[in-house]
Design a protein around this motif. Sequence first.
Motif, PDB file in Angstrom:
ATOM      1  N   THR A  46       0.865  -1.178   0.000  1.00 31.74           N
ATOM      2  CA  THR A  46       0.000   0.000   0.000  1.00 31.74           C
ATOM      3  C   THR A  46       0.902   1.229   0.000  1.00 31.74           C
ATOM      4  O   THR A  46       2.089   1.150   0.346  1.00 31.74           O
ATOM      5  N   LEU A  47       0.359   2.369  -0.376  1.00 29.70           N
ATOM      6  CA  LEU A  47       1.153   3.593  -0.441  1.00 29.70           C
ATOM      7  C   LEU A  47       1.788   3.958   0.905  1.00 29.70           C
ATOM      8  O   LEU A  47       2.974   4.288   0.941  1.00 29.70           O
ATOM      9  N   PRO A  48       1.061   3.886   2.037  1.00 29.76           N
ATOM     10  CA  PRO A  48       1.717   4.217   3.308  1.00 29.76           C
ATOM     11  C   PRO A  48       2.906   3.303   3.624  1.00 29.76           C
ATOM     12  O   PRO A  48       3.951   3.767   4.076  1.00 29.76           O
ATOM     13  N   VAL A  49       2.760   2.018   3.359  1.00 31.13           N
ATOM     14  CA  VAL A  49       3.857   1.079   3.622  1.00 31.13           C
ATOM     15  C   VAL A  49       5.022   1.367   2.679  1.00 31.13           C
ATOM     16  O   VAL A  49       6.192   1.340   3.076  1.00 31.13           O
ATOM     17  N   PHE A  50       4.724   1.651   1.428  1.00 29.17           N
ATOM     18  CA  PHE A  50       5.759   1.991   0.458  1.00 29.17           C
ATOM     19  C   PHE A  50       6.561   3.204   0.930  1.00 29.17           C
ATOM     20  O   PHE A  50       7.790   3.175   0.974  1.00 29.17           O
ATOM     21  N   LYS A  51       5.857   4.278   1.295  1.00 27.06           N
ATOM     22  CA  LYS A  51       6.534   5.516   1.706  1.00 27.06           C
ATOM     23  C   LYS A  51       7.344   5.317   2.983  1.00 27.06           C
ATOM     24  O   LYS A  51       8.475   5.792   3.092  1.00 27.06           O
ATOM     25  N   MET A  52       6.762   4.624   3.979  1.00 27.63           N
ATOM     26  CA  MET A  52       7.494   4.397   5.233  1.00 27.63           C
ATOM     27  C   MET A  52       8.711   3.512   5.006  1.00 27.63           C
ATOM     28  O   MET A  52       9.774   3.752   5.573  1.00 27.63           O
ATOM     29  N   GLY A  53       8.565   2.488   4.181  1.00 26.96           N
ATOM     30  CA  GLY A  53       9.697   1.610   3.881  1.00 26.96           C
ATOM     31  C   GLY A  53      10.812   2.342   3.161  1.00 26.96           C
ATOM     32  O   GLY A  53      11.994   2.163   3.464  1.00 26.96           O
ATOM     33  N   GLU A  54      10.442   3.174   2.221  1.00 28.29           N
ATOM     34  CA  GLU A  54      11.427   3.950   1.465  1.00 28.29           C
ATOM     35  C   GLU A  54      12.172   4.921   2.391  1.00 28.29           C
ATOM     36  O   GLU A  54      13.406   4.998   2.362  1.00 28.29           O
ATOM     37  N   MET A  55      11.419   5.627   3.248  1.00 27.27           N
ATOM     38  CA  MET A  55      12.063   6.550   4.191  1.00 27.27           C
ATOM     39  C   MET A  55      12.972   5.792   5.158  1.00 27.27           C
ATOM     40  O   MET A  55      14.068   6.250   5.484  1.00 27.27           O
ATOM     41  N   PHE A  56      12.527   4.628   5.623  1.00 26.86           N
ATOM     42  CA  PHE A  56      13.340   3.827   6.523  1.00 26.86           C
ATOM     43  C   PHE A  56      14.660   3.432   5.867  1.00 26.86           C
ATOM     44  O   PHE A  56      15.726   3.531   6.488  1.00 26.86           O
ATOM     45  N   MET A  57      14.609   2.978   4.620  1.00 30.68           N
ATOM     46  CA  MET A  57      15.834   2.546   3.938  1.00 30.68           C
ATOM     47  C   MET A  57      16.774   3.717   3.655  1.00 30.68           C
ATOM     48  O   MET A  57      17.997   3.572   3.764  1.00 30.68           O
ATOM     49  N   ALA A  72      15.111  -0.821  -5.998  1.00 26.86           N
ATOM     50  CA  ALA A  72      14.269  -1.809  -5.317  1.00 26.86           C
ATOM     51  C   ALA A  72      12.843  -1.289  -5.167  1.00 26.86           C
ATOM     52  O   ALA A  72      11.877  -2.001  -5.461  1.00 26.86           O
ATOM     53  N   PHE A  73      12.698  -0.048  -4.727  1.00 31.08           N
ATOM     54  CA  PHE A  73      11.358   0.495  -4.538  1.00 31.08           C
ATOM     55  C   PHE A  73      10.689   0.841  -5.863  1.00 31.08           C
ATOM     56  O   PHE A  73       9.470   0.954  -5.929  1.00 31.08           O
ATOM     57  N   GLY A  74      11.469   0.957  -6.932  1.00 30.88           N
ATOM     58  CA  GLY A  74      10.900   1.143  -8.258  1.00 30.88           C
ATOM     59  C   GLY A  74      10.199  -0.107  -8.767  1.00 30.88           C
ATOM     60  O   GLY A  74       9.376  -0.044  -9.676  1.00 30.88           O
ATOM     61  N   MET A  75      10.503  -1.258  -8.156  1.00 31.67           N
ATOM     62  CA  MET A  75       9.879  -2.520  -8.557  1.00 31.67           C
ATOM     63  C   MET A  75       8.561  -2.773  -7.828  1.00 31.67           C
ATOM     64  O   MET A  75       7.820  -3.691  -8.175  1.00 31.67           O
ATOM     65  N   PHE A 120      24.827  -1.525   0.039  1.00 31.60           N
ATOM     66  CA  PHE A 120      23.933  -0.947  -0.943  1.00 31.60           C
ATOM     67  C   PHE A 120      24.055   0.563  -0.878  1.00 31.60           C
ATOM     68  O   PHE A 120      24.611   1.108   0.076  1.00 31.60           O
ATOM     69  N   ASP A 121      23.570   1.238  -1.921  1.00 31.73           N
ATOM     70  CA  ASP A 121      23.565   2.703  -1.917  1.00 31.73           C
ATOM     71  C   ASP A 121      22.151   3.192  -2.226  1.00 31.73           C
ATOM     72  O   ASP A 121      21.230   2.392  -2.391  1.00 31.73           O
ATOM     73  N   LEU A 122      21.983   4.502  -2.283  1.00 29.85           N
ATOM     74  CA  LEU A 122      20.644   5.057  -2.497  1.00 29.85           C
ATOM     75  C   LEU A 122      20.078   4.710  -3.863  1.00 29.85           C
ATOM     76  O   LEU A 122      18.859   4.598  -4.022  1.00 29.85           O
ATOM     77  N   ASP A 123      20.941   4.517  -4.845  1.00 26.77           N
ATOM     78  CA  ASP A 123      20.459   4.070  -6.159  1.00 26.77           C
ATOM     79  C   ASP A 123      19.850   2.669  -6.063  1.00 26.77           C
ATOM     80  O   ASP A 123      18.860   2.374  -6.728  1.00 26.77           O
ATOM     81  N   ASP A 124      20.452   1.804  -5.231  1.00 27.30           N
ATOM     82  CA  ASP A 124      19.894   0.463  -5.028  1.00 27.30           C
ATOM     83  C   ASP A 124      18.533   0.537  -4.347  1.00 27.30           C
ATOM     84  O   ASP A 124      17.611  -0.209  -4.692  1.00 27.30           O
ATOM     85  N   VAL A 125      18.405   1.444  -3.375  1.00 28.31           N
ATOM     86  CA  VAL A 125      17.121   1.634  -2.697  1.00 28.31           C
ATOM     87  C   VAL A 125      16.067   2.090  -3.715  1.00 28.31           C
ATOM     88  O   VAL A 125      14.967   1.543  -3.771  1.00 28.31           O
ATOM     89  N   ASP A 126      16.432   3.067  -4.527  1.00 30.91           N
ATOM     90  CA  ASP A 126      15.496   3.558  -5.548  1.00 30.91           C
ATOM     91  C   ASP A 126      15.113   2.453  -6.532  1.00 30.91           C
ATOM     92  O   ASP A 126      13.941   2.330  -6.907  1.00 30.91           O
TER      93      ASP A 126
END
Length: 93
Positions: free
Chosen positions: A11-22, A46-49, A38-44
Amino acid sequence: KLGLNCPIYATLPVFKMGEMFMYDLYQSHVLFQDFELFDLDDVDAAFGMVKKLKYQQVEVLQGKGTGIQIQALNAGHLIGGTVWVINTDQEEF
């Protein structure tokens, strides 16, 4: 980076909280040590998927999940808390 290649639903809230956490986890590690896992590009990447679902939205799975439908329902007691309804051709879970 590690080769994960499967659908990810949130869900969008989980997505946003997970992204901020990482992002925060990465920044915390980089401040105090050499961190190369990992770096911030890896985080982006992963969350892009992640496929973001709205509450009440029914998603029909494809590929190996053909015949399965998922739906996120608001659990109502935590931010982003979700009850997942999983339907197959024969049963509802």
